[in-house]
Design an enzyme around this catalytic site. Sequence first.
Site, PDB file in Angstrom:
ATOM      1  N   TRP A  43      -8.568   8.564  -8.435  1.00 22.71           N
ATOM      2  CA  TRP A  43      -9.743   8.912  -9.244  1.00 22.71           C
ATOM      3  C   TRP A  43      -9.627   8.380 -10.660  1.00 22.71           C
ATOM      4  CZ3 TRP A  43     -14.512  10.256  -8.199  1.00 22.71           C
ATOM      5  CH2 TRP A  43     -14.793  10.676  -6.894  1.00 22.71           C
ATOM      6  N   ASN A  90     -10.745   3.335   2.319  1.00 19.53           N
ATOM      7  CA  ASN A  90     -10.317   3.155   0.922  1.00 19.53           C
ATOM      8  C   ASN A  90     -11.353   2.423   0.072  1.00 19.53           C
ATOM      9  OD1 ASN A  90      -8.324   3.182  -1.267  1.00 19.53           O
ATOM     10  ND2 ASN A  90      -8.301   0.963  -0.939  1.00 19.53           N
ATOM     11  N   TRP A 148     -14.551  12.792 -13.346  1.00 18.65           N
ATOM     12  CA  TRP A 148     -13.814  12.418 -12.127  1.00 18.65           C
ATOM     13  C   TRP A 148     -13.211  13.645 -11.442  1.00 18.65           C
ATOM     14  CZ3 TRP A 148      -8.649  13.652 -11.892  1.00 18.65           C
ATOM     15  CH2 TRP A 148      -8.003  13.907 -13.107  1.00 18.65           C
ATOM     16  N   TRP A 157       1.798   1.828  -3.410  1.00 16.00           N
ATOM     17  CA  TRP A 157       0.846   2.588  -4.231  1.00 16.00           C
ATOM     18  C   TRP A 157       1.107   4.091  -4.108  1.00 16.00           C
ATOM     19  CZ3 TRP A 157      -2.279   1.549  -8.126  1.00 16.00           C
ATOM     20  CH2 TRP A 157      -2.690   0.233  -8.339  1.00 16.00           C
ATOM     21  N   GLU A 159       0.849  -1.206   0.000  1.00 12.33           N
ATOM     22  CA  GLU A 159       0.000   0.000   0.000  1.00 12.33           C
ATOM     23  C   GLU A 159       0.884   1.256   0.000  1.00 12.33           C
ATOM     24  OE1 GLU A 159      -3.174  -0.084  -0.618  1.00 12.33           O
ATOM     25  OE2 GLU A 159      -2.992  -2.254  -0.607  1.00 12.33           O
ATOM     26  N   TRP A 199     -17.885  13.300 -20.425  1.00 12.97           N
ATOM     27  CA  TRP A 199     -18.626  13.253 -19.160  1.00 12.97           C
ATOM     28  C   TRP A 199     -19.927  14.043 -19.230  1.00 12.97           C
ATOM     29  CZ3 TRP A 199     -16.110   9.751 -16.331  1.00 12.97           C
ATOM     30  CH2 TRP A 199     -14.739   9.571 -16.582  1.00 12.97           C
TER      31      TRP A 199
HETATM   32  C1  FAD Z   1     -10.757   7.954  -5.392  1.00 12.47           C
HETATM   33  C2  FAD Z   1      -9.602   7.835  -4.414  1.00 12.47           C
HETATM   34  C3  FAD Z   1      -8.999   8.989  -3.919  1.00 12.47           C
HETATM   35  C4  FAD Z   1      -7.931   8.886  -3.013  1.00 12.47           C
HETATM   36  N1  FAD Z   1      -7.348  10.048  -2.552  1.00 12.47           N
HETATM   37  C5  FAD Z   1      -6.296   9.964  -1.693  1.00 12.47           C
HETATM   38  C6  FAD Z   1      -5.658  11.149  -1.197  1.00 12.47           C
HETATM   39  O1  FAD Z   1      -6.016  12.284  -1.558  1.00 12.47           O
HETATM   40  N2  FAD Z   1      -4.633  11.011  -0.297  1.00 12.47           N
HETATM   41  C7  FAD Z   1      -4.205   9.763   0.112  1.00 12.47           C
HETATM   42  O2  FAD Z   1      -3.263   9.697   0.928  1.00 12.47           O
HETATM   43  N3  FAD Z   1      -4.760   8.638  -0.373  1.00 12.47           N
HETATM   44  C8  FAD Z   1      -5.789   8.689  -1.241  1.00 12.47           C
HETATM   45  N4  FAD Z   1      -6.372   7.539  -1.698  1.00 12.47           N
HETATM   46  C9  FAD Z   1      -5.772   6.238  -1.336  1.00 12.47           C
HETATM   47  C10 FAD Z   1      -6.307   5.547  -0.072  1.00 12.47           C
HETATM   48  O3  FAD Z   1      -7.703   5.536  -0.066  1.00 12.47           O
HETATM   49  C11 FAD Z   1      -5.791   6.186   1.230  1.00 12.47           C
HETATM   50  O4  FAD Z   1      -4.412   6.378   1.171  1.00 12.47           O
HETATM   51  C12 FAD Z   1      -6.103   5.272   2.428  1.00 12.47           C
HETATM   52  O5  FAD Z   1      -7.485   5.057   2.530  1.00 12.47           O
HETATM   53  C13 FAD Z   1      -5.551   5.893   3.697  1.00 12.47           C
HETATM   54  O6  FAD Z   1      -5.917   5.130   4.806  1.00 12.47           O
HETATM   55  P1  FAD Z   1      -4.820   4.440   5.721  1.00 12.47           P
HETATM   56  O7  FAD Z   1      -3.777   5.424   6.094  1.00 12.47           O
HETATM   57  O8  FAD Z   1      -5.533   3.751   6.828  1.00 12.47           O
HETATM   58  O9  FAD Z   1      -4.202   3.375   4.709  1.00 12.47           O
HETATM   59  P2  FAD Z   1      -3.396   2.027   4.971  1.00 12.47           P
HETATM   60  O10 FAD Z   1      -4.178   0.926   4.362  1.00 12.47           O
HETATM   61  O11 FAD Z   1      -3.015   1.877   6.384  1.00 12.47           O
HETATM   62  O12 FAD Z   1      -2.094   2.209   4.057  1.00 12.47           O
HETATM   63  C14 FAD Z   1      -0.888   2.811   4.542  1.00 12.47           C
HETATM   64  C15 FAD Z   1      -0.530   4.008   3.685  1.00 12.47           C
HETATM   65  O13 FAD Z   1      -0.318   3.617   2.330  1.00 12.47           O
HETATM   66  C16 FAD Z   1      -0.766   4.646   1.450  1.00 12.47           C
HETATM   67  N5  FAD Z   1      -1.845   4.121   0.609  1.00 12.47           N
HETATM   68  C17 FAD Z   1      -2.741   3.153   0.922  1.00 12.47           C
HETATM   69  N6  FAD Z   1      -3.549   2.915  -0.134  1.00 12.47           N
HETATM   70  C18 FAD Z   1      -3.163   3.752  -1.119  1.00 12.47           C
HETATM   71  C19 FAD Z   1      -3.610   3.980  -2.451  1.00 12.47           C
HETATM   72  N7  FAD Z   1      -4.613   3.274  -2.987  1.00 12.47           N
HETATM   73  N8  FAD Z   1      -3.001   4.947  -3.179  1.00 12.47           N
HETATM   74  C20 FAD Z   1      -1.979   5.664  -2.658  1.00 12.47           C
HETATM   75  N9  FAD Z   1      -1.499   5.484  -1.403  1.00 12.47           N
HETATM   76  C21 FAD Z   1      -2.082   4.540  -0.649  1.00 12.47           C
HETATM   77  C22 FAD Z   1      -1.284   5.776   2.321  1.00 12.47           C
HETATM   78  O14 FAD Z   1      -0.262   6.726   2.491  1.00 12.47           O
HETATM   79  C23 FAD Z   1      -1.620   5.062   3.619  1.00 12.47           C
HETATM   80  O15 FAD Z   1      -1.574   5.898   4.749  1.00 12.47           O
HETATM   81  C24 FAD Z   1      -7.456   7.606  -2.609  1.00 12.47           C
HETATM   82  C25 FAD Z   1      -8.083   6.459  -3.114  1.00 12.47           C
HETATM   83  C26 FAD Z   1      -9.152   6.572  -3.996  1.00 12.47           C
HETATM   84  C27 FAD Z   1      -9.800   5.312  -4.524  1.00 12.47           C
END
Ligand code: FAD
Length: 462
Positions: free
Chosen positions: A390, A349, A367, A286, A283, A314
């Site tokens: 997005w 997420n 989007w 990502w 993650e 769109w």
């Molecule tokens: C439409 C959409 C918009 C999003 N916008 C953002 C945003 O503006 N800022 C943001 O930080 N994340 C964004 N995310 C990714 C993700 O949803 C969040 O990072 C995550 O929910 C954060 O929760 P957590 O810290 O508990 O994640 P955990 O599951 O604990 O993951 C640890 C860290 O990994 C990173 N991470 C995890 N998943 C993703 C992912 N899919 N993409 C990029 N990094 C990730 C984050 O920094 C997160 O804190 C987006 C996802 C979607 C589908």
Amino acid sequence: MRKVVIWFRRDLRLDDNPALNLAISLQAQILPIYIHSPEEEAPWFPGGASRWWLHHSLRKLEQELSGRGLALHYFLGNARDILPSLVCSENIDAVIANRLYEPHLARRDEELFGRLSAEGVQTNLFDSSLLFRPGSILNKQGKPYRVFTPFWRSARQHLEASTPPAVPAMPTGNLQAIRQDTAGSGSLEDLGLLDNNPWHEKLHSHWEVGERAAQHKLENFLNTGIGEYKSRREFPALKGSSRLSPHLHFGEITPGQIYRSLEPLLHLRNVAERSSIECLLSELGWREFAYQVLWNYPQTSRQSMNPRFHDDFWKDDTEALHAWQHGTTGIDLVDAGMRELWETGWMHNRVRMVTASFLTKNLGLHWLHGARWFWDTLVDADLASNSLGWQWVAGCGVDAAPYYRIFNPLRQAKKFDSSGIYVDRWIAERPCSPGLVDLETSRRDALERYKHAANIRDGAPG
Ligand SMILES: Cc1cc2nc3c(=O)[nH]c(=O)nc-3n(C[C@H](O)[C@H](O)[C@H](O)COP(=O)(O)OP(=O)(O)OC[C@H]3O[C@@H](n4cnc5c(N)ncnc54)[C@H](O)[C@@H]3O)c2cc1C
């Protein structure tokens, strides 16, 4: 004695901070500064929830610095103007900072630091908020990866081969400060980060901001949450993920610190726990991938990566957009997610994917409308991750979800919130009014539109 400016940006911490470490090791007088320069961040001016976090994170940093004898100085305006005039008025010998990776800000820094060093000022920019500098992980042809899995396979091997080094701990005791009354600086309040309407008060009950809180949260997660991360992270009713995203965004904690905490556990824990740790690392992967994509394709924060999905693809529907934003679509999981976002500044997420799919596919809206709303309401709003997230869901970016993947919010709710605990938490008035759109009809409509766009690309308009 030499005078050094340490310019804090998205590195609001004392630990594992290479810029601060150099400033200290120069044994100079230190002037810590923060410049709020929204115009230079255009068109992505910091959103309301982000500014709330920033305000409180700066306050925490200010307190930590003051405990070491340093005062954080605040400036409002363009860094391009403020920094050179500060260097001149205070006879500064060196300006030190950690890199930003949003392409427009990196360009500003390069130009600004170039000007300063041409005038004989020492300038240093460090990497600290990513595991890999954007552009450093390339495929065999020397090109950026456009698909996550091979990118992460390669990046993971790099990590395996060399753990990102830690910055030496700060020496204890007070540091040498430059006198307090620096020309042009003001108070944190002068930055005007907090909206006058106190809507943001509620965020205090969901978040503890700052470096110490981030460290504490990580420790807690490693002690109690990491083992079951993989099995619990998809369920929005549970606190199954780390919730470190805003701390990472503002640099209160670094991915290097997280990696160094996780790595020893890979040798100690059982197979299931190791697999959970790898899952969390991917993650973070990502996040790295998102920055690589934004760096290599800067236009993806403003337009669809795939030209088939430019603006005229769109639909336009202000009422539907309003209902989505305010969680009144009548689709439980979507509305619960949007209300969680409104109340807490964060959304799970899985629910981010469901709400984004509903907006772009079932409602057919751009989007960018969703990205802008998230930008204003998320405490973790991050240009790279938001744009990637997005475009991935909308099916128009790199490594995008295939166009026929349209999340069905009812099935998603059945699978990931089967007892309805999450939906009940955020929606008081269940059962909801009839849905804004019929899910099956709007799904078929989306499939047709996406198929038509795909055929145009293939030269055979449907
Ligand atoms: C439409 C959409 C918009 C999003 N916008 C953002 C945003 O503006 N800022 C943001 O930080 N994340 C964004 N995310 C990714 C993700 O949803 C969040 O990072 C995550 O929910 C954060 O929760 P957590 O810290 O508990 O994640 P955990 O599951 O604990 O993951 C640890 C860290 O990994 C990173 N991470 C995890 N998943 C993703 C992912 N899919 N993409 C990029 N990094 C990730 C984050 O920094 C997160 O804190 C987006 C996802 C979607 C589908």
